[in-house]
Design an enzyme around this catalytic site. Structure first.
Site, PDB file in Angstrom:
ATOM      1  CB  ILE A  33       7.897   4.638   5.961  1.00  0.00           C
ATOM      2  CG1 ILE A  33       8.055   6.012   5.312  1.00  0.00           C
ATOM      3  CG2 ILE A  33       7.116   3.720   5.044  1.00  0.00           C
ATOM      4  CD1 ILE A  33       8.954   6.011   4.093  1.00  0.00           C
ATOM      5  CB  CYS A  34       4.479   1.336   9.283  1.00  0.00           C
ATOM      6  SG  CYS A  34       4.193  -0.304   9.987  1.00  0.00           S
ATOM      7  CG  LEU A  35       8.093  -0.918   3.510  1.00  0.00           C
ATOM      8  CD1 LEU A  35       6.734  -1.388   2.952  1.00  0.00           C
ATOM      9  CD2 LEU A  35       8.797  -0.054   2.478  1.00  0.00           C
TER      10      LEU A  35
END
Length: 265
Positions: A89-91
């Site tokens: 996840i790109c968070l």
């Protein structure tokens, strides 16, 4: 062991909090009695292409937690520009914006918001991000298809008791069919017996009909013969009892009785 007391206490406290008061559309629990390994579930946001989906996540805590962020990735496949094929996840809150004051409940809520609101300006999958910008309708169509295929709940396999119940229910119609077959066979047998009885009666009547037709002329012949015999007998009686003829001559008062059977002398 002394170094792990801090993370253990922190993770236990967060686990109790999230079990007692889970965040909206999210849940989490310990996996296989491993305090540093959790499984989480996030429901797809309503009104989006991910609505109705149940997305499973894997959570692993580092030994330096909460000073280092947990490693969270998607187990369920999702068509999203901020989630790659490995589920990474790109968070920002999982990277440079992580803070020890953050907890798992807040991170899960941030992921839930990210699902419904993609960030194509900081993507992990460039192709999906470009499609999201240029052809949103097609993007949502593919995302909805992926959600239906990978995130929708599948029908559970029935238990053994349910299978036995289904088999017993399936056998009951067979029993009723057997009973109905028996009843229908008995009814057909009765009808066949009645039909055979009617046929035998008809055959008997047909066999007796010529005899009855033959006896009628014979009765007529006997009656005619009897009538002829009676007529002959009456004629003979009349011949024997016929009276003598009286012959009168001229105008005289004397009359002579003549017997026609007597020959003249």
């Amino acid at each position: 062991m002394t170094q792990l007391n801090g993370p253990v206490m922190r993770i236990k406290r967060e686990l109790n909090e999230i079990m007692q008061n889970p965040p909206p559309n999210c849940s989490a629990e310990m996996y296989k009695e491993d305090l540093f390994h959790w499984k989480a579930i996030i429901m797809g946001p309503s009104g989006t292409a991910y609505e109705g989906g149940i997305f499973k996540l894997d959570i692993r805590f580092p030994g330096a937690y909460p000073f280092r962020p947990p490693q969270i990735r998607f187990i369920t496949r999702i068509y999203h520009c901020n989630v790659d094929s490995r589920g990474v996840i790109c968070l920002d809150v999982l990277n440079e914006r992580w803070s020890p004051v953050m907890n798992i409940a807040k991170v899960l809520l941030s992921i839930w918001v990210l699902i419904g609101e993609c960030n194509p300006n900081d993507p992990l999958v460039m192709g999906i991000a470009d499609q999201y910008k240029c052809n949103r309708r097609e993007h949502d169509k593919v995302a909805r298809y992926w959600t239906k295929r990978f995130a929708m709940p599948k029908p559970k396999a029935s238990s053994k008791a349910e299978q036995e119940l289904m088999q017993s229910n399936a056998q009951e119609p067979d029993k009723s069919d057997q009973v109905s077959d028996q009843v229908s066979s008995q009814a057909s047998a009765q009808l066949s017996n009645e039909a055979s009885a009617q046929v035998s009666t008809q055959e008997l009547e047909q066999a007796l009909e010529p005899l009855s037709l033959q006896s009628v002329p014979e009765q007529h012949e006997e009656a005619s013969e009897l009538n002829q015999n009676q007529a002959q007998t009456q004629n003979q009686a009349q011949d024997q009892q016929e009276p003598e003829t009286t012959v009168s001559s001229g105008t005289g008062s004397d009359a002579a009785t003549v017997n026609p059977n007597r020959s003249e002398l």
